[in-house]
Write a protein that holds these residues in place. Structure first.
Motif, PDB file in Angstrom:
ATOM      1  N   VAL A 264       0.781  -1.212   0.000  1.00  0.00           N
ATOM      2  CA  VAL A 264      -0.045  -0.049  -0.007  1.00  0.00           C
ATOM      3  C   VAL A 264       0.850   1.278  -0.033  1.00  0.00           C
ATOM      4  O   VAL A 264       0.619   2.174  -0.796  1.00  0.00           O
ATOM      5  CB  VAL A 264      -0.955  -0.006   1.143  1.00  0.00           C
ATOM      6  CG1 VAL A 264      -1.691   1.252   1.306  1.00  0.00           C
ATOM      7  CG2 VAL A 264      -2.068  -1.176   1.106  1.00  0.00           C
ATOM      8  N   LEU A 265       1.970   1.301   0.836  1.00  0.00           N
ATOM      9  CA  LEU A 265       2.710   2.373   1.078  1.00  0.00           C
ATOM     10  C   LEU A 265       3.391   2.874  -0.345  1.00  0.00           C
ATOM     11  O   LEU A 265       3.698   3.710  -0.777  1.00  0.00           O
ATOM     12  CB  LEU A 265       3.698   2.161   2.084  1.00  0.00           C
ATOM     13  CG  LEU A 265       3.146   2.215   3.429  1.00  0.00           C
ATOM     14  CD1 LEU A 265       4.211   2.045   4.523  1.00  0.00           C
ATOM     15  CD2 LEU A 265       2.293   3.421   3.756  1.00  0.00           C
ATOM     16  N   ALA A 266       3.977   1.673  -1.031  1.00  0.00           N
ATOM     17  CA  ALA A 266       4.758   1.553  -2.213  1.00  0.00           C
ATOM     18  C   ALA A 266       3.806   2.150  -3.532  1.00  0.00           C
ATOM     19  O   ALA A 266       4.278   3.109  -4.308  1.00  0.00           O
ATOM     20  CB  ALA A 266       5.222   0.521  -2.565  1.00  0.00           C
ATOM     21  N   PHE A 267       2.660   1.642  -3.363  1.00  0.00           N
ATOM     22  CA  PHE A 267       1.687   2.214  -4.215  1.00  0.00           C
ATOM     23  C   PHE A 267       1.358   3.623  -4.086  1.00  0.00           C
ATOM     24  O   PHE A 267       1.280   4.244  -5.254  1.00  0.00           O
ATOM     25  CB  PHE A 267       0.427   1.322  -4.207  1.00  0.00           C
ATOM     26  CG  PHE A 267      -0.793   1.713  -4.960  1.00  0.00           C
ATOM     27  CD1 PHE A 267      -0.755   1.533  -6.451  1.00  0.00           C
ATOM     28  CD2 PHE A 267      -1.995   2.334  -4.686  1.00  0.00           C
ATOM     29  CE1 PHE A 267      -1.654   1.843  -7.421  1.00  0.00           C
ATOM     30  CE2 PHE A 267      -2.879   2.845  -5.578  1.00  0.00           C
ATOM     31  CZ  PHE A 267      -2.882   2.444  -7.031  1.00  0.00           C
ATOM     32  N   TYR A 268       1.272   4.048  -2.967  1.00  0.00           N
ATOM     33  CA  TYR A 268       0.705   5.546  -2.893  1.00  0.00           C
ATOM     34  C   TYR A 268       2.011   6.458  -3.185  1.00  0.00           C
ATOM     35  O   TYR A 268       1.941   7.675  -3.616  1.00  0.00           O
ATOM     36  CB  TYR A 268       0.188   6.074  -1.639  1.00  0.00           C
ATOM     37  CG  TYR A 268      -1.531   5.595  -1.514  1.00  0.00           C
ATOM     38  CD1 TYR A 268      -2.341   6.080  -2.580  1.00  0.00           C
ATOM     39  CD2 TYR A 268      -1.911   4.292  -0.966  1.00  0.00           C
ATOM     40  CE1 TYR A 268      -3.560   5.514  -2.511  1.00  0.00           C
ATOM     41  CE2 TYR A 268      -3.172   3.907  -1.017  1.00  0.00           C
ATOM     42  CZ  TYR A 268      -4.058   4.281  -1.972  1.00  0.00           C
ATOM     43  OH  TYR A 268      -5.496   4.012  -1.690  1.00  0.00           O
ATOM     44  N   GLN A 269       3.085   6.008  -3.131  1.00  0.00           N
ATOM     45  CA  GLN A 269       4.361   6.673  -3.365  1.00  0.00           C
ATOM     46  C   GLN A 269       4.500   6.902  -4.902  1.00  0.00           C
ATOM     47  O   GLN A 269       4.411   8.115  -5.427  1.00  0.00           O
ATOM     48  CB  GLN A 269       5.673   5.830  -3.056  1.00  0.00           C
ATOM     49  CG  GLN A 269       5.729   5.888  -1.835  1.00  0.00           C
ATOM     50  CD  GLN A 269       6.493   7.338  -1.357  1.00  0.00           C
ATOM     51  OE1 GLN A 269       6.940   8.018  -2.052  1.00  0.00           O
ATOM     52  NE2 GLN A 269       6.197   7.481   0.166  1.00  0.00           N
ATOM     53  N   GLU A 270       3.722   5.906  -5.667  1.00  0.00           N
ATOM     54  CA  GLU A 270       3.606   6.049  -7.159  1.00  0.00           C
ATOM     55  C   GLU A 270       2.444   7.091  -7.275  1.00  0.00           C
ATOM     56  O   GLU A 270       2.595   7.700  -8.480  1.00  0.00           O
ATOM     57  CB  GLU A 270       3.644   4.619  -7.922  1.00  0.00           C
ATOM     58  CG  GLU A 270       4.631   3.712  -7.642  1.00  0.00           C
ATOM     59  CD  GLU A 270       5.967   4.569  -8.143  1.00  0.00           C
ATOM     60  OE1 GLU A 270       5.834   5.129  -9.355  1.00  0.00           O
ATOM     61  OE2 GLU A 270       7.233   4.562  -7.654  1.00  0.00           O
ATOM     62  N   VAL A 271       1.292   6.860  -6.690  1.00  0.00           N
ATOM     63  CA  VAL A 271       0.280   7.846  -7.009  1.00  0.00           C
ATOM     64  C   VAL A 271       0.458   9.169  -6.857  1.00  0.00           C
ATOM     65  O   VAL A 271       0.094   9.884  -7.496  1.00  0.00           O
ATOM     66  CB  VAL A 271      -1.018   7.246  -6.156  1.00  0.00           C
ATOM     67  CG1 VAL A 271      -1.841   8.289  -5.948  1.00  0.00           C
ATOM     68  CG2 VAL A 271      -1.338   6.031  -6.329  1.00  0.00           C
TER      69      VAL A 271
END
Length: 301
Positions: free
Chosen positions: A23-30
């Motif tokens: 989740v944390l990695a995904f929102y870094q990309e978001v």
């Protein structure tokens, strides 16, 4: 004359149970993506606690620093006093910190109204006419999501009726991509699939980061099971009709983050919108767009 605002791309809250690191990695990309509005939080099951409230607000702060509008989303089905307490805590903190909240049930509407806070009417709320929309707008709603089974001309009629009432402006957000949530249940179908009691589910949803496909007797993927949600078997794809969605009143186009590659779809949609093109994502066998086009929901045209 008031100039029309450009249509925004929004990212729905995560529908599936992903590990915290993912989740944390995904929102870094978001944060680096073309998304304009990001909805955060757990909307399906209160037992999904990989991230705490502080974690969500930390992600929210990071996204705001990157120019995103952030909305905190609430559970769709409140079943316990503890969940009501958590809901009140979320609404209060969001109001204090200046974040919008996506209200997915009337308890959230009550709390937010008492706080004199503006909010978004989430997809779990049932709005089928302009009168209902007006009541919620008077309580503080500034944006709404039409029901997924509504056809495009039905949505356009509600938008037109509401505008005719000359009440305050309200934005319309329409889901353009993702598996549709068709029903909610007090039971957890993922736990039942494993014959686990709901309260002793062993967090089995973590093993199904895109839900469980349920097939008919003739092998058709007819549903996707995701905890208390029964989702469509096929993925809604209205991306190539984005101009029609806008023409019928959409101010925001919603994308559901069901896999990491969804940000590539966001980029393609953004590019198509800027170029005025209607081809974003080719329609495939696993797609559907029937409801919007007033035919069977799982069909595609």
């Amino acid at each position: 004359m008031t100039q029309a605002q450009p249509t925004k791309i929004s990212l729905a809250p995560l529908p599936y149970f992903w590990p915290k690191d993912r989740v944390l990695a995904f929102y870094q990309e978001v944060a680096k993506s073309d998304v304009d509005v990001v909805y955060l939080g757990e909307t399906v099951c209160s037992k999904r606690r990989e991230l705490r409230l502080d974690d969500w607000f930390e992600i929210a702060g990071h996204l705001v620093e990157h120019g995103k509008e952030v909305v905190l989303s609430t559970l769709a089905l409140i079943e316990a006093e503890s969940e009501l307490h958590s809901l009140k805590q979320l609404c209060t903190r969001a109001a204090e910190d200046g974040y919008l909240v996506e209200a997915n049930d009337m308890a959230a509407v009550k709390y937010l109204s008492d706080l004199n806070a503006f909010f978004v009417i989430g997809p779990a709320m049932n709005i089928y006419n302009a009168d209902s929309l007006a009541v919620l707008a008077e309580s503080g709603a500034i944006r709404w999501l039409p029901q997924l089974e509504m056809a495009g001309d039905q949505v356009a009629a509600i938008v037109a009726d509401y505008k005719a009432s000359q009440l305050k402006t309200i934005e319309t957000e329409i889901m353009a991509y993702g598996h549709m949530t068709l029903a909610y249940s007090a039971r957890c179908y993922t736990a039942r699939h494993y014959d686990y009691p709901k309260d002793q589910c062993k967090f089995i949803c973590l093993e199904h980061p895109q839900g469980i496909k349920a097939k008919s007797q003739d092998g058709l993927e007819i549903f996707t099971l995701n905890g208390i949600q029964t989702q469509s078997g096929k993925c809604l794809n209205l991306l190539n009709q984005w101009q029609d969605l806008v023409a019928k009143g959409a101010t925001h186009l919603r994308i559901v983050p069901e896999h990491d590659q969804v940000l590539e779809i966001v980029a393609d949609l953004k590019q198509a919108m800027e170029a005025g093109e209607n081809q974003v994502l080719p329609l495939k066998e696993q797609h559907c767009n029937g409801y919007w086009n007033r035919i069977a929901g799982m069909a595609v045209v």
